[in-house]
Design a protein around this motif. Structure first.
Motif, mmCIF file in Angstrom:
data_model
loop_
_atom_site.group_PDB
_atom_site.id
_atom_site.type_symbol
_atom_site.label_atom_id
_atom_site.label_comp_id
_atom_site.label_asym_id
_atom_site.label_seq_id
_atom_site.Cartn_x
_atom_site.Cartn_y
_atom_site.Cartn_z
ATOM 1 N N UNK A 264 22.902 28.937 19.298
ATOM 2 C CA UNK A 264 23.059 30.439 19.320
ATOM 3 C C UNK A 264 21.560 30.924 19.318
ATOM 4 N N UNK A 265 21.547 32.095 20.019
ATOM 5 C CA UNK A 265 20.267 32.966 20.246
ATOM 6 C C UNK A 265 19.742 33.334 19.090
ATOM 7 N N UNK A 266 20.540 33.557 18.157
ATOM 8 C CA UNK A 266 20.190 34.133 16.721
ATOM 9 C C UNK A 266 20.381 32.855 15.856
ATOM 10 N N UNK A 267 19.364 32.235 15.372
ATOM 11 C CA UNK A 267 19.293 30.912 14.695
ATOM 12 C C UNK A 267 18.461 30.981 13.553
ATOM 13 N N UNK A 268 18.735 29.840 12.773
ATOM 14 C CA UNK A 268 17.681 29.587 11.430
ATOM 15 C C UNK A 268 16.899 28.442 11.652
ATOM 16 N N UNK A 269 15.791 28.613 11.388
ATOM 17 C CA UNK A 269 14.733 27.522 11.238
ATOM 18 C C UNK A 269 14.982 26.556 10.308
ATOM 19 N N UNK A 270 15.557 25.343 10.527
ATOM 20 C CA UNK A 270 15.873 24.333 9.653
ATOM 21 C C UNK A 270 14.786 23.438 9.327
ATOM 22 N N UNK A 271 13.958 23.720 8.115
ATOM 23 C CA UNK A 271 12.896 22.940 7.855
ATOM 24 C C UNK A 271 13.336 21.741 6.637
ATOM 25 N N UNK A 272 12.874 20.907 7.272
ATOM 26 C CA UNK A 272 13.025 19.286 6.363
ATOM 27 C C UNK A 272 11.923 18.967 5.821
ATOM 28 N N UNK A 273 11.762 19.052 4.557
ATOM 29 C CA UNK A 273 10.418 18.446 3.702
ATOM 30 C C UNK A 273 10.637 16.969 3.258
ATOM 31 N N UNK A 274 9.379 16.677 2.953
ATOM 32 C CA UNK A 274 9.101 15.279 2.396
ATOM 33 C C UNK A 274 7.905 15.169 1.302
ATOM 34 N N UNK A 275 8.281 14.537 0.337
ATOM 35 C CA UNK A 275 7.082 14.398 -0.708
ATOM 36 C C UNK A 275 7.425 12.859 -1.663
ATOM 37 N N UNK A 276 6.314 12.619 -1.994
ATOM 38 C CA UNK A 276 6.542 11.524 -3.206
ATOM 39 C C UNK A 276 7.108 12.033 -4.422
ATOM 40 N N UNK A 277 7.622 11.073 -5.239
ATOM 41 C CA UNK A 277 8.220 11.440 -6.696
ATOM 42 C C UNK A 277 7.069 11.058 -7.525
ATOM 43 N N UNK A 278 6.333 11.754 -8.013
ATOM 44 C CA UNK A 278 5.113 11.495 -8.765
ATOM 45 C C UNK A 278 5.438 10.569 -9.876
ATOM 46 N N UNK A 279 6.306 10.837 -10.735
ATOM 47 C CA UNK A 279 6.685 10.295 -11.947
ATOM 48 C C UNK A 279 7.059 8.784 -11.766
ATOM 49 N N UNK A 328 14.989 27.536 24.024
ATOM 50 C CA UNK A 328 14.456 28.676 23.222
ATOM 51 C C UNK A 328 15.180 29.549 22.397
ATOM 52 N N UNK A 329 14.925 29.927 21.355
ATOM 53 C CA UNK A 329 16.033 30.706 20.367
ATOM 54 C C UNK A 329 15.340 32.228 20.359
ATOM 55 N N UNK A 330 16.147 33.102 20.690
ATOM 56 C CA UNK A 330 15.588 34.279 20.850
ATOM 57 C C UNK A 330 15.309 34.870 19.408
ATOM 58 N N UNK A 331 16.069 34.922 18.648
ATOM 59 C CA UNK A 331 15.911 35.689 17.020
ATOM 60 C C UNK A 331 15.956 34.287 16.148
ATOM 61 N N UNK A 332 14.633 33.661 15.735
ATOM 62 C CA UNK A 332 14.672 32.803 14.737
ATOM 63 C C UNK A 332 14.189 33.167 13.424
ATOM 64 N N UNK A 333 15.084 33.281 12.498
ATOM 65 C CA UNK A 333 14.881 33.573 11.054
ATOM 66 C C UNK A 333 14.567 32.469 10.218
ATOM 67 N N UNK A 334 13.979 32.627 9.215
ATOM 68 C CA UNK A 334 13.579 31.669 8.151
ATOM 69 C C UNK A 334 14.171 31.752 6.597
ATOM 70 N N UNK A 335 13.996 31.139 5.782
ATOM 71 C CA UNK A 335 14.499 31.211 4.434
ATOM 72 C C UNK A 335 13.793 32.431 3.757
ATOM 73 N N UNK A 336 12.454 32.395 4.318
ATOM 74 C CA UNK A 336 11.744 33.758 3.620
ATOM 75 C C UNK A 336 12.189 34.966 4.133
ATOM 76 N N UNK A 337 13.004 35.143 5.178
ATOM 77 C CA UNK A 337 13.778 36.402 5.320
ATOM 78 C C UNK A 337 14.974 36.730 4.380
ATOM 79 N N UNK A 338 15.423 35.723 3.473
ATOM 80 C CA UNK A 338 16.307 35.755 2.512
ATOM 81 C C UNK A 338 15.657 35.878 1.233
#
Length: 366
Positions: A264-279, A328-338
């Motif tokens: 879709x030309x209007x789409x969401x940036x799907x950002x996938x994170x990683x980190x160590x589990x400190x404990x 290419x995505x025409x309108x790419x929004x992010x979680x920050x837009x919410x």
């Protein structure tokens, strides 16, 4: 090679010999003796540092569709670590819906050293449970985001229902395969994609609520994760349309399951994170190697593997190499837009919030 204990024994015996020599011989022998001691200690020290270290195991807990990528990347890291540190590292892996995986880590049923989840909200929940130190997103490049994707709409051959946009998902008679936001990362992402397709193009909140309610009425079953949704649609031939990660659709193509899809030309940036589990890494004594693995996933070598399987990379040099491969995505929004993940959770996914209300309407066929 000699151990330190063997060197010490050698010194004692040599000194006893020295006592029996005359002065000239003593001076000569002492010089040679000291050289020998120095070399022996150096040899013993080198032997100590070069000796193979005990094997080490890392527990990686991830969301369902990352298995193919990790299967390609983990052996590369293991080989590099063995070469550089003379230590064998093995991985125990677990894959499932992102929300379910986060809950398992919090409960302790999955003692993850590393979590690679579908969205930062799930990692935040683990941090709130006291297992990950606050500010985890500042400990790695790109705010902890290791891969990106966008939503894809997949249809049947010839697209008989004429489904090309988000709006088409609400058509009468359309059968949608969708994932459950309560257990699945893609479930949350597709919900936000649908909602944002209205609000990020000038629509009202009330219109977004009406639209998403119609869409979920077209979903007879909500799958537990993205992989189950893929298998129902591709392998079991259920449904007219599937919303899934772009990378999951590309992977299905590589496996010979090719179906038409649109980004879709209007789409969401799907950002996938990683980190160590400190404990857990501190408990297991695995922090050094766990952090090294996280760093390795940002390397050009690992990012090319992600890109090969359809993920949108975050390493700048690899981004430059593969940008042309993605629509290419025409309108790419992010979680920050919410308003960010805390606002999203409270507004849409808490008990009694928007998604629960939609589910109630769907169940009552209102």
């Amino acid at each position: 090679m000699y151990s330190i204990a063997q060197v010490q024994t050698y010194i004692v015996k040599a000194w006893q010999t020295i006592k029996q020599l005359n002065r000239r011989s003593l001076l000569s022998f002492t010089g040679l003796f000291l050289v020998g001691v120095s070399l022996s200690v150096a040899i013993a020290a080198c032997d100590s540092t070069s000796a193979a270290k005990p094997d080490l195991k890392l527990k990686l807990v991830s969301y369902s569709v990352t298995k193919a990528a990790h299967d390609r990347i983990i052996p590369k890291f293991v080989e590099q670590w063995q070469k550089e540190h003379n230590q064998n590292v093995t991985f125990e892996t677990s894959y499932g819906g992102s929300g379910s995986q986060a809950a398992a880590v919090i409960s302790g049923s999955q003692e993850a050293d590393i979590v690679n989840l579908a969205l930062a909200l799930d990692i935040n929940k683990i941090a709130q449970a006291g297992l990950i130190e606050p500010g985890w997103e500042r400990e790695a490049p790109k705010s902890g985001v290791v891969t990106r994707s966008v939503a894809a709409i997949v249809t049947r051959p010839g697209n008989p229902k004429g489904i090309k946009t988000w709006a088409d998902l609400a058509k009468d008679g359309v059968k949608l395969i969708a994932a459950n936001p309560e257990t699945s990362g893609i479930g949350m992402w597709e919900f936000l994609g649908m909602w944002g397709s209205v609000t990020q193009t000038g629509g009202e909140e009330s219109q977004a609520l009406e639209f998403t309610t119609k869409v979920y009425k077209n979903a007879s079953v909500l799958t537990k994760d993205a992989r189950e949704a893929t298998e129902r649609f591709f392998k079991q031939a259920q449904g007219d349309v599937l919303v899934n990660y772009e990378n999951e659709v590309i992977l299905a193509e590589r496996d010979g399951q090719k179906l038409p899809y649109t980004i879709p030309e209007v789409n969401i940036s799907i950002d996938n994170p990683i980190t160590v589990v400190d404990k857990n890494v501190d408990k297991h004594g695995t922090r050094e190697v766990a952090e090294a693995f996280v760093d390795f996933l940002y390397s050009a070598e690992a990012q090319r593997e992600f890109a090969f399987l359809g993920y949108r990379p975050v390493n700048p040099s690899v981004v430059a190499e593969v940008t042309k491969n993605y629509p290419q995505v025409k309108t790419l929004f992010t979680v920050q837009d919410f308003g960010g993940w805390d606002a999203i959770q409270k507004r849409f996914f808490n008990k009694g919030a928007t998604f629960d209300k939609i589910q109630t309407q769907v169940a009552n066929k209102v």
